[in-house]
Design an enzyme around this catalytic site. Structure first.
Site, PDB file in Angstrom:
ATOM      1  N   CYS A 254       8.219  -5.340  16.536  1.00 30.41           N
ATOM      2  CA  CYS A 254       8.483  -6.622  16.823  1.00 30.41           C
ATOM      3  C   CYS A 254       9.563  -7.572  16.483  1.00 30.41           C
ATOM      4  O   CYS A 254       9.946  -8.387  17.202  1.00 30.41           O
ATOM      5  CB  CYS A 254       7.051  -7.470  16.257  1.00 30.41           C
ATOM      6  SG  CYS A 254       5.514  -6.585  16.996  1.00 30.41           S
TER       7      CYS A 254
ATOM      8  N   CYS B 176      -6.592  16.742   8.565  1.00 27.59           N
ATOM      9  CA  CYS B 176      -8.254  16.745   8.723  1.00 27.59           C
ATOM     10  C   CYS B 176      -8.634  18.134   8.943  1.00 27.59           C
ATOM     11  O   CYS B 176      -9.567  18.608   8.854  1.00 27.59           O
ATOM     12  CB  CYS B 176      -8.692  16.208   9.944  1.00 27.59           C
ATOM     13  SG  CYS B 176      -8.598  16.495  11.515  1.00 27.59           S
TER      14      CYS B 176
ATOM     15  N   VAL C 264       0.873  -1.224   0.007  1.00 32.16           N
ATOM     16  CA  VAL C 264       0.133   0.053  -0.071  1.00 32.16           C
ATOM     17  C   VAL C 264       0.712   1.174   0.112  1.00 32.16           C
ATOM     18  O   VAL C 264       1.544   1.415   0.924  1.00 32.16           O
ATOM     19  CB  VAL C 264      -0.793   0.137   1.260  1.00 32.16           C
ATOM     20  CG1 VAL C 264      -1.859   1.295   1.069  1.00 32.16           C
ATOM     21  CG2 VAL C 264      -1.959  -1.130   1.295  1.00 32.16           C
TER      22      VAL C 264
ATOM     23  N   CYS D 248      -8.211  12.657  13.889  1.00 35.01           N
ATOM     24  CA  CYS D 248      -7.327  11.919  13.103  1.00 35.01           C
ATOM     25  C   CYS D 248      -5.797  11.499  13.479  1.00 35.01           C
ATOM     26  O   CYS D 248      -5.512  12.083  14.466  1.00 35.01           O
ATOM     27  CB  CYS D 248      -7.155  12.656  11.634  1.00 35.01           C
ATOM     28  SG  CYS D 248      -5.851  13.465  11.340  1.00 35.01           S
TER      29      CYS D 248
ATOM     30  N   ASP E 114       2.424  -2.626   9.591  1.00 33.23           N
ATOM     31  CA  ASP E 114       3.689  -2.804  10.506  1.00 33.23           C
ATOM     32  C   ASP E 114       4.557  -1.536  10.529  1.00 33.23           C
ATOM     33  O   ASP E 114       5.678  -1.483  10.837  1.00 33.23           O
ATOM     34  CB  ASP E 114       4.438  -3.935   9.924  1.00 33.23           C
ATOM     35  CG  ASP E 114       4.926  -3.877   8.419  1.00 33.23           C
ATOM     36  OD1 ASP E 114       4.695  -2.715   8.053  1.00 33.23           O
ATOM     37  OD2 ASP E 114       5.858  -4.711   7.954  1.00 33.23           O
TER      38      ASP E 114
ATOM     39  N   CYS F  20      -4.634  20.964  12.296  1.00 34.69           N
ATOM     40  CA  CYS F  20      -4.034  19.699  11.714  1.00 34.69           C
ATOM     41  C   CYS F  20      -3.907  19.770  10.194  1.00 34.69           C
ATOM     42  O   CYS F  20      -4.881  20.066   9.718  1.00 34.69           O
ATOM     43  CB  CYS F  20      -5.132  18.525  12.046  1.00 34.69           C
ATOM     44  SG  CYS F  20      -4.600  17.085  11.342  1.00 34.69           S
TER      45      CYS F  20
HETATM   46 ZN   LIG Z   1      -6.399  15.715  12.155  1.00 39.52          ZN
END
Ligand SMILES: [Zn+2]
Length: 358
Positions: free
Chosen positions: A202, A263, A124, A185, A144, A260
């Site tokens: 991990c 958002c 992605v 967000c 991850d 922000c």
């Molecule tokens: Zn935000």
């Protein structure tokens, strides 16, 4: 409303139940969901980013709960060290070097044939996010690394899709839901990704199975509330759990920040590819170069401490070279790395995320 309409509605409600009377019966009996909530769950489309520890638990619970469609996106292969906590995989998957998304799809189709399970072996990133996440009702975070989470956050806020953050390492985990337009967000909570060498993973700090099950289950509980149309029940706080230190902290989410960048100002640099890691194959060298677009450097000394014991290390003032399994990672102080032993951008990014961090 006419009586006839009511009968049709009742029939539609019944048909969801009749299709599988027993399969979902305990969930329908549960007051919070009921027949209507179950019908909504059956009609829903969910994308899950990642299918490692958190992802295998999430996918199993979501498919059993009867979501209409689950798209599982993961770029990795099953390895022996995964089996301790990644509950959908087995030794045969390790022997066959199965991609996690493919192995998960196969297992889950046998669990619930009513669900359209799509396993997609892809990374992605800014060029694939639009295609992979489009048209979804909900996005589950089983990633991850922070770059992907900021990318998912950009996409989700831009398109108004709820998503559920989850992360764990060691015996500690953290989760909270993000409802674009309603709650803070990811960038209201964390301004940017933590410095690479400071975020344990991990693969450097270890992890125990129970914390994975705990956090993934909490994520799926929030998912079911959203999918069943019960947003009023969504936990709008951060839950942090440490199963070894016996701690459970509930922290208020900050209010939405009008400043922000994501958002508030609706800037989406991770989605536009202006921030995050960038990978390119180095022609003819069986190597991939990873560059961080924000040019945040890496503390090589700290990184050497974290990688000690995982493989052989060499160091000078410019770089750190680690040979782990069949890969060689050469990491420069500016955060750039050359991963030797693969041409695959996804594999290289995955190794970088695991051992250097994001
Ligand atoms: Zn935000």
């Amino acid at each position: 409303m006419e009586w006839e309409d009511l009968i049709v509605t009742e029939k539609a409600g019944n048909s969801a139940r009749e299709q599988s009377p027993d399969r979902y019966s305990r969930q329908i009996l549960f007051d919070g969901i009921g027949g209507e909530g179950q019908a909504r769950i059956i009609a829903s489309r969910v994308a899950q980013v990642g299918c490692g520890a958190l992802g295998t638990v999430q996918a199993s619970l979501l498919v059993r709960a009867g979501v209409g469609m689950l798209r599982i996106i993961d770029r990795d292969f099953v390895e022996e060290s995964n089996l301790q906590r990644q509950i959908l995989f087995d030794e045969e998957d390790v022997r066959a070097i199965m991609p996690k998304a493919v192995a998960a799809e196969k297992k889950l189709r046998a669990v619930n044939s009513l669900v359209k399970v799509e396993g997609i072996v892809e990374d992605v990133n800014p060029s694939t996010a639009g295609r992979l996440l489009d048209g979804m009702d909900l996005i589950m975070d089983a990633a991850d690394n922070f770059d992907v989470r900021f990318l998912v956050n950009d996409f989700a806020v831009k398109h108004g899709i709820p998503w559920i953050y989850g992360a764990c390492v060691g015996s500690y985990g953290l989760t909270f839901p993000i409802l674009p337009g309603e709650s803070a967000c990811l960038r209201c909570v964390f301004e940017s990704a933590p410095p690479a060498a400071l975020s344990p993973s991990c693969d450097t700090a270890g992890v125990i199975g129970p914390i994975v099950g705990t956090i993934a289950s909490m994520q799926v509980a929030e998912a079911l509330k959203i999918l069943a149309g019960r947003r009023d029940r969504v936990n709008r706080r951060i839950t942090a759990v440490d199963l070894w230190d016996n701690r459970r902290d509930i922290i208020d989410l900050p209010p939405r920040d009008p400043e922000c960048p994501c958002c508030g100002k609706r800037e989406f640099p991770y989605l536009d590819g202006a921030l995050g890691a960038d990978a390119t194959t180095l022609c003819g060298r069986n190597s991939v170069q990873i560059r961080r677009r924000d040019n945040s450097g890496v503390d090589l000394e700290e990184l050497a401490r974290r990688l000690a014991g995982l493989g052989s290390l060499e160091r000078n003032r410019f770089l750190l070279r680690a040979v782990i399994d069949k890969y060689q990672l050469t990491i420069f102080a500016d955060g750039r790395a050359i991963v030797t032993g693969t041409y695959d951008l996804g594999v290289a990014k995955s190794l970088y995320a695991r051992y250097v961090g994001t």
